[in-house]
Design a protein around this motif. Structure first.
Motif, PDB file in Angstrom:
ATOM      1  N   UNK A  78      -3.851   5.165  -3.115  1.00 57.24           N
ATOM      2  CA  UNK A  78      -4.564   5.916  -2.115  1.00 57.24           C
ATOM      3  C   UNK A  78      -4.389   5.005  -0.785  1.00 57.24           C
ATOM      4  N   UNK A  79      -3.590   4.048  -1.100  1.00 57.22           N
ATOM      5  CA  UNK A  79      -3.221   2.974   0.157  1.00 57.22           C
ATOM      6  C   UNK A  79      -1.902   3.606   1.066  1.00 57.22           C
ATOM      7  N   UNK A  80      -1.631   2.881   2.043  1.00 55.29           N
ATOM      8  CA  UNK A  80      -0.544   3.414   2.591  1.00 55.29           C
ATOM      9  C   UNK A  80       0.017   1.844   3.674  1.00 55.29           C
ATOM     10  N   UNK A  81       1.491   1.088   4.068  1.00 55.21           N
ATOM     11  CA  UNK A  81       1.351   0.130   4.552  1.00 55.21           C
ATOM     12  C   UNK A  81       1.983   0.420   6.036  1.00 55.21           C
ATOM     13  N   UNK A  95       0.258  13.544  13.525  1.00 54.14           N
ATOM     14  CA  UNK A  95       1.751  12.836  12.334  1.00 54.14           C
ATOM     15  C   UNK A  95       0.368  12.189  11.163  1.00 54.14           C
ATOM     16  N   UNK A  96      -0.276  11.109  12.085  1.00 55.89           N
ATOM     17  CA  UNK A  96      -1.424  10.131  11.033  1.00 55.89           C
ATOM     18  C   UNK A  96      -0.685   9.149  10.468  1.00 55.89           C
ATOM     19  N   UNK A  97      -0.329   9.635   8.919  1.00 55.24           N
ATOM     20  CA  UNK A  97      -0.042   8.939   8.063  1.00 55.24           C
ATOM     21  C   UNK A  97       1.500   8.912   7.644  1.00 55.24           C
ATOM     22  N   UNK A  98       2.015  10.022   7.932  1.00 56.66           N
ATOM     23  CA  UNK A  98       2.657  10.897   8.220  1.00 56.66           C
ATOM     24  C   UNK A  98       3.564  11.468   6.229  1.00 56.66           C
ATOM     25  N   UNK A  99       1.905  11.801   5.638  1.00 59.32           N
ATOM     26  CA  UNK A  99       2.902  12.768   4.146  1.00 59.32           C
ATOM     27  C   UNK A  99       3.080  13.949   4.643  1.00 59.32           C
ATOM     28  N   UNK A 100       2.793  14.445   5.966  1.00 58.31           N
ATOM     29  CA  UNK A 100       3.386  15.615   5.914  1.00 58.31           C
ATOM     30  C   UNK A 100       4.948  15.606   6.771  1.00 58.31           C
ATOM     31  N   UNK A 121       1.955   4.011  10.909  1.00 53.53           N
ATOM     32  CA  UNK A 121       1.925   4.258   9.418  1.00 53.53           C
ATOM     33  C   UNK A 121       3.182   4.927   8.922  1.00 53.53           C
ATOM     34  N   UNK A 122       2.771   6.048   9.625  1.00 49.10           N
ATOM     35  CA  UNK A 122       3.409   7.630   9.664  1.00 49.10           C
ATOM     36  C   UNK A 122       4.909   7.384   9.953  1.00 49.10           C
ATOM     37  N   UNK A 123       5.203   6.344  10.982  1.00 51.90           N
ATOM     38  CA  UNK A 123       6.617   6.102  10.983  1.00 51.90           C
ATOM     39  C   UNK A 123       7.164   5.404  10.449  1.00 51.90           C
ATOM     40  N   UNK A 124       6.512   4.201   9.420  1.00 56.04           N
ATOM     41  CA  UNK A 124       7.512   3.404   9.094  1.00 56.04           C
ATOM     42  C   UNK A 124       7.484   4.105   7.518  1.00 56.04           C
ATOM     43  N   UNK A 125       6.331   4.567   7.024  1.00 57.09           N
ATOM     44  CA  UNK A 125       6.981   5.860   5.763  1.00 57.09           C
ATOM     45  C   UNK A 125       7.305   6.876   6.078  1.00 57.09           C
TER      46      UNK A 125
END
Length: 289
Positions: free
Chosen positions: A72-75, A114-119, A164-168
């Protein structure tokens, strides 16, 4: 106009240039199809003894997604941790992923938000696993019908979401399939439409709307998505349980007769619409909703 004719004949080389350019644009545009096969859309996910969707690793097609849903964390790109809160769940993500895998012609995809990039990872991973060739153009312009590319529009990617989205996407090894437009959707989508209409970019096959959740913004996103989408393409509207988004969906069902809503899908939080034909409504069309 009558006096201009001898001048045009006297300067054939100067006048030929725009004609050649126009013909080239028409030739490029003709390469891209606006009509595609009827899409295959799965009604449900495979059964599992695991009841908690956040623990179902079979619904997470790469390790970065598994790590995010587990911790439940993103970097971010600087190594700083943030709580995961904005993104699709595994049921929603697999609707996207499976749709791309099950329809080999779905190669050009777009999402609002996009947010954290999961989708974005479900999109890009689906393209790679479906065997799409990454386009050689960084922004997804040009390229052949077999080239896969996903575009996300998010003005907050490098501010609120700290990149974060791009990083993921980078950590997943999916950078060749992804480009983020860091502008508002009502600015970015018209720009894409101009490129599509000019023949320098093919139309889209699958579009996710998950941006600003007001009635007007969601409807504007759908309006432009319709213009960017080929026939038999699919628009997915996320968070349809939000009141304003739910009302937008009601409007779409009543006032976009060239779309069919597919209700048997693996998640209740999304609305799935298939484009049956081009828009043939009368100029004054309206049905109360």
């Amino acid at each position: 106009q009558e006096q201009a004719q001898p001048q045009e004949q006297a300067q054939p080389q100067e006048q030929a240039q725009p004609q050649v350019a126009e013909a080239h644009a028409e030739e490029e545009y003709a390469e891209y199809s606006w009509f595609f096969p009827e899409p295959v859309i799965r009604q449900r996910n495979p059964p599992s003894e695991i009841r908690n969707k956040w623990e179902r690793v079979d619904l997470m097609p790469n390790q970065v997604l598994r790590d995010i849903f587990r911790t439940e964390k993103v970097i971010d790109a600087d190594g700083q941790e943030h709580k995961f809160k904005d993104g699709v769940d595994p049921f929603e993500g697999m609707l996207i992923y499976n749709m791309i895998r099950d329809n080999p012609w779905m190669r050009r995809t777009l999402e609002i938000g996009c947010a954290y990039g999961t989708s974005a990872m479900y999109f890009a991973q689906g393209l790679r696993d479906a065997g799409a060739n990454p386009t050689a153009h960084q922004t997804g312009q040009g390229g052949g019908e077999d080239e896969g590319f996903h575009i996300a529009i998010d003005p907050n990617q490098h501010t609120q979401y700290k990149g974060v989205g791009q990083a993921n996407i980078d950590r997943s090894g999916l950078s060749d399939y992804f480009f983020c437009l860091t502008e508002k959707s009502h600015e970015g989508m018209p720009a894409l439409l101009r490129e599509v209409n000019a023949g320098v970019r093919p139309c889209f096959h699958l579009i996710l709307i998950d941006g600003w959740h007001t009635f007007d913004y969601t409807l504007v996103d759908f309006f432009y998505a319709d213009l960017l989408l080929g026939v038999n393409g699919v628009i997915i509207v996320d968070d349809i349980n939000h009141k304003a988004v739910a009302r937008t969906v009601e409007f779409i069902e009543r006032n976009y007769p060239h779309y069919k809503r597919v209700k048997e899908i693996p998640t209740r939080s999304m609305g799935c619409f298939v484009k049956l034909e081009s828009d043939k409504r009368e100029w004054h069309h309206f049905k109360d909703f």
